[in-house]
Design a protein around this motif. Structure first.
Motif, short mmCIF file in Angstrom:
data_model
loop_
_atom_site.label_atom_id
_atom_site.label_comp_id
_atom_site.label_asym_id
_atom_site.label_seq_id
_atom_site.Cartn_x
_atom_site.Cartn_y
_atom_site.Cartn_z
N GLY A 149 0.78 -1.18 -0.12
CA GLY A 149 0.12 -0.15 -0.07
C GLY A 149 0.81 1.47 0.15
O GLY A 149 0.12 2.30 0.18
N GLY A 150 2.15 1.08 -0.02
CA GLY A 150 2.96 2.24 0.14
C GLY A 150 3.10 2.88 1.53
O GLY A 150 2.26 2.54 2.48
N ASP A 151 4.17 3.64 1.81
CA ASP A 151 3.98 4.33 3.15
C ASP A 151 4.56 3.27 4.16
O ASP A 151 3.93 3.45 5.39
N GLY A 152 4.93 2.21 3.97
CA GLY A 152 5.35 1.18 4.91
C GLY A 152 4.20 0.22 5.13
O GLY A 152 4.47 -0.68 6.02
N ARG A 153 3.20 0.26 4.41
CA ARG A 153 2.17 -0.44 4.60
C ARG A 153 2.09 -1.86 3.64
O ARG A 153 2.22 -1.73 2.44
N VAL A 154 2.33 -2.97 4.29
CA VAL A 154 2.54 -4.22 3.64
C VAL A 154 1.72 -5.30 4.44
O VAL A 154 1.73 -5.53 5.76
N ARG A 155 1.48 -6.16 3.61
CA ARG A 155 0.78 -7.58 4.16
C ARG A 155 1.14 -8.78 3.42
O ARG A 155 1.06 -8.71 2.11
N LEU A 156 1.79 -9.79 4.12
CA LEU A 156 1.96 -11.02 3.67
C LEU A 156 0.86 -12.16 4.24
O LEU A 156 1.02 -12.04 5.63
N ALA A 157 0.49 -12.93 3.61
CA ALA A 157 -0.31 -14.20 4.10
C ALA A 157 0.02 -15.46 3.40
O ALA A 157 0.09 -15.63 2.43
N LEU A 158 0.56 -16.39 4.48
CA LEU A 158 0.81 -17.76 4.15
C LEU A 158 -0.13 -18.54 4.53
O LEU A 158 -0.28 -19.11 5.68
N PRO A 159 -1.34 -19.06 3.73
CA PRO A 159 -2.28 -19.94 4.09
C PRO A 159 -1.94 -21.12 4.08
O PRO A 159 -1.21 -21.85 3.03
N GLY A 160 -2.23 -22.11 5.07
CA GLY A 160 -2.17 -23.41 5.03
C GLY A 160 -3.66 -24.20 5.12
O GLY A 160 -4.71 -23.51 4.88
N GLN A 161 -3.40 -25.27 5.13
CA GLN A 161 -4.98 -26.29 4.94
C GLN A 161 -5.65 -25.98 6.18
O GLN A 161 -6.98 -25.84 5.84
N MET A 162 -5.12 -25.82 7.39
CA MET A 162 -5.90 -25.36 8.29
C MET A 162 -5.25 -24.38 9.31
O MET A 162 -5.54 -24.28 10.60
N SER A 163 -4.44 -23.59 8.83
CA SER A 163 -3.78 -22.67 9.49
C SER A 163 -3.52 -21.41 8.41
O SER A 163 -3.77 -21.45 7.32
N GLU A 164 -2.92 -20.38 9.09
CA GLU A 164 -2.37 -19.22 8.38
C GLU A 164 -1.44 -18.41 9.39
O GLU A 164 -1.82 -18.13 10.42
N THR A 165 -0.43 -18.08 8.70
CA THR A 165 0.47 -17.17 9.25
C THR A 165 0.34 -15.76 8.56
O THR A 165 0.46 -15.50 7.13
N ASP A 166 0.00 -14.45 9.19
CA ASP A 166 0.16 -13.19 8.47
C ASP A 166 0.98 -12.23 8.90
O ASP A 166 1.25 -12.41 10.22
N PHE A 167 1.78 -11.39 8.28
CA PHE A 167 2.51 -10.29 8.46
C PHE A 167 1.64 -8.88 8.20
O PHE A 167 1.47 -9.17 6.86
N ILE A 168 1.60 -8.08 9.15
CA ILE A 168 0.83 -6.64 8.79
C ILE A 168 1.62 -5.56 9.28
O ILE A 168 1.78 -5.55 10.49
N SER A 169 2.24 -4.84 8.28
CA SER A 169 2.96 -3.61 8.68
C SER A 169 2.03 -2.54 8.36
O SER A 169 1.51 -2.13 7.27
N THR A 170 1.60 -1.77 9.55
CA THR A 170 0.30 -0.64 9.32
C THR A 170 0.84 0.36 8.96
O THR A 170 0.08 1.34 8.55
N GLY A 171 2.06 0.83 8.70
CA GLY A 171 2.74 1.90 8.59
C GLY A 171 2.61 3.15 9.44
O GLY A 171 2.95 4.24 9.17
N LYS A 172 2.31 2.64 10.66
CA LYS A 172 2.11 3.64 11.75
C LYS A 172 3.00 3.47 12.77
O LYS A 172 3.03 3.39 14.12
N GLY A 173 4.31 2.79 12.55
CA GLY A 173 5.33 2.30 13.49
C GLY A 173 5.31 0.98 14.41
O GLY A 173 5.70 0.90 15.26
N GLU A 174 4.34 0.09 13.65
CA GLU A 174 4.19 -1.15 14.42
C GLU A 174 4.02 -2.13 13.19
O GLU A 174 3.52 -1.75 12.22
N ALA A 175 4.13 -3.10 13.58
CA ALA A 175 3.63 -4.27 12.76
C ALA A 175 3.35 -5.70 13.63
O ALA A 175 3.73 -5.71 14.76
#
Length: 379
Positions: A96-122
């Motif tokens: 999304g620009g300005d430090g905003r990024v999201r990655l999602a690693l879906p599994g069959q019964m699970s998911e790992t997500d990384f979310i950078s909000t662009g507001k100094g936190e992830a």
């Protein structure tokens, strides 16, 4: 790097467009204007100044075929980042620009997500352990969402990141040619073919597909010498160059979830998790050092399996893999070697070799074991 195993070169298989008449129809689309290798490299360098790709979203497919022995890592349907070391996996991405990024690693019964909000936190959300970890960026510190994402999920990569490594290595001793007529995820693309001239390199060639309009890398294929199919590949199967909805970069831990707090770059036992200069590599003498250049680059660092096991002990491992167990499994297939530099054990995959010396050093590179042994003699 803290695991002491070569996980940076994770590969991905881009989807095929189709077969027979479908391919012929797609290839009949108007071709892109001719560009020389020099012109395309200049466009890529120009785009790299932005440090992040334009606003976009899409789906990646990663496949690693490294020729590694069986490892104690999660299966192909796991959402663990360690599972990306083998087989094929899907990753959804949003920029999304300005430090905003999201990655999602879906599994069959699970998911790992990384979310950078662009507001100094992830945030890193792991559904298998019902854990949400909030990483806070200290005031005044500089880190893009992509940099933080790679630190938090080191085995998850994108064409943009892998292309940057390949182009850095290709600055010297490399033949570069251009192929036109490529179509990746429905987008017309140029393809740069990088062929190393370094005889010690295990890489035969790298094929880098660039979007014909934005010059954003859409797919990277890494071929090992003597192989017809890519050992590493990462590419989009679907991509849209428009701003994702803001809610993609918002996150609230689910009710009942365990919430952990960590600070990126602050002093403390957890700060090295996201690349801070602290912890096991804090001393200058203990930092990794580089030798060679380009495709022949070798990384050398102090390393102890016992120290790695102690570092991992006591940590809740919701990602389904133990780095110390992985190293031990690799060493079961290792070959004993010796020379004027001493003795040790060497492991070679299709694209990466690793030498663990008996005096406590790890040398890693996309080079032959002989090149590692030679480098081991220069302490």
């Amino acid at each position: 790097m803290r695991w002491g195993v070569p996980v940076a070169a994770i590969a991905v298989v881009g989807a095929a467009v189709g077969a027979g008449p479908v391919i012929a129809a797609v290839q009949g689309d108007p071709s892109l204007p001719d560009r020389t290798a020099e012109q395309l490299l200049a466009e890529v360098a120009k785009a790299a100044h932005d440090r992040q790709p334009p606003a976009m979203s899409g789906t990646l497919v990663e496949t690693a075929s490294l020729g590694l022995p069986s490892l104690p890592i999660p299966g192909g349907t796991s959402s663990s980042p360690l599972s990306l070391l083998s087989g094929s996996h899907t990753i959804r991405v949003w920029y999304g620009g300005d430090g905003r990024v999201r990655l999602a690693l879906p599994g069959q019964m699970s998911e790992t997500d990384f979310i950078s909000t662009g507001k100094g936190e992830a945030w890193v959300w792991e559904s298998t352990s019902n854990t949400a970890t909030r990483f806070k960026l200290p005031a005044g510190a500089k880190a893009t969402g992509l940099e933080t994402a790679h630190s938090a999920l080191p085995t998850a990569t994108t064409p943009n990141e892998l292309a940057a490594h390949a182009l850095k290595a290709a600055e010297t001793n490399t033949a570069v040619t251009v192929e036109n007529g490529q179509h990746i995820a429905g987008r017309a693309a140029y393809q740069l073919v990088l062929t190393p001239k370094d005889s010690s390199s295990l890489v035969k060639e790298v094929k880098l597909a660039l979007d014909g309009e934005t010059y954003v890398p859409l797919r990277v294929q890494v071929f090992a010498k003597g192989a017809a199919e890519p050992a590493f590949e990462v590419g989009f199967t679907q991509v849209t160059f428009s701003a994702p909805a803001p809610e993609n970069f918002a996150f609230t831990p689910p009710a009942g979830a365990k919430v952990e707090e960590k600070t990126i770059g602050a002093a403390g036992k957890d700060s090295h998790e996201l690349g801070a200069d602290h912890g096991p590599l804090a001393k200058e003498a203990d930092k990794p050092r580089m030798s060679g250049s380009g495709w022949g680059t070798i990384v050398q660092m102090p390393f102890s399996i016992d120290d790695l096991a102690k570092q991992e002990a006591g940590r809740e491992n919701g990602r389904g893999g133990d780095p110390a167990q992985m190293v031990n499994s690799l060493l079961k297939s290792a070959k004993q070697v010796s020379g004027p530099w001493g003795s040790g054990r060497v492991v070679q995959s299709k694209l990466v070799s690793a030498l663990l010396t008996d005096d406590g050093r790890l040398l890693v590179g996309a080079v032959t074991p002989e090149a590692l042994a030679e480098a081991a003699g220069h302490k």
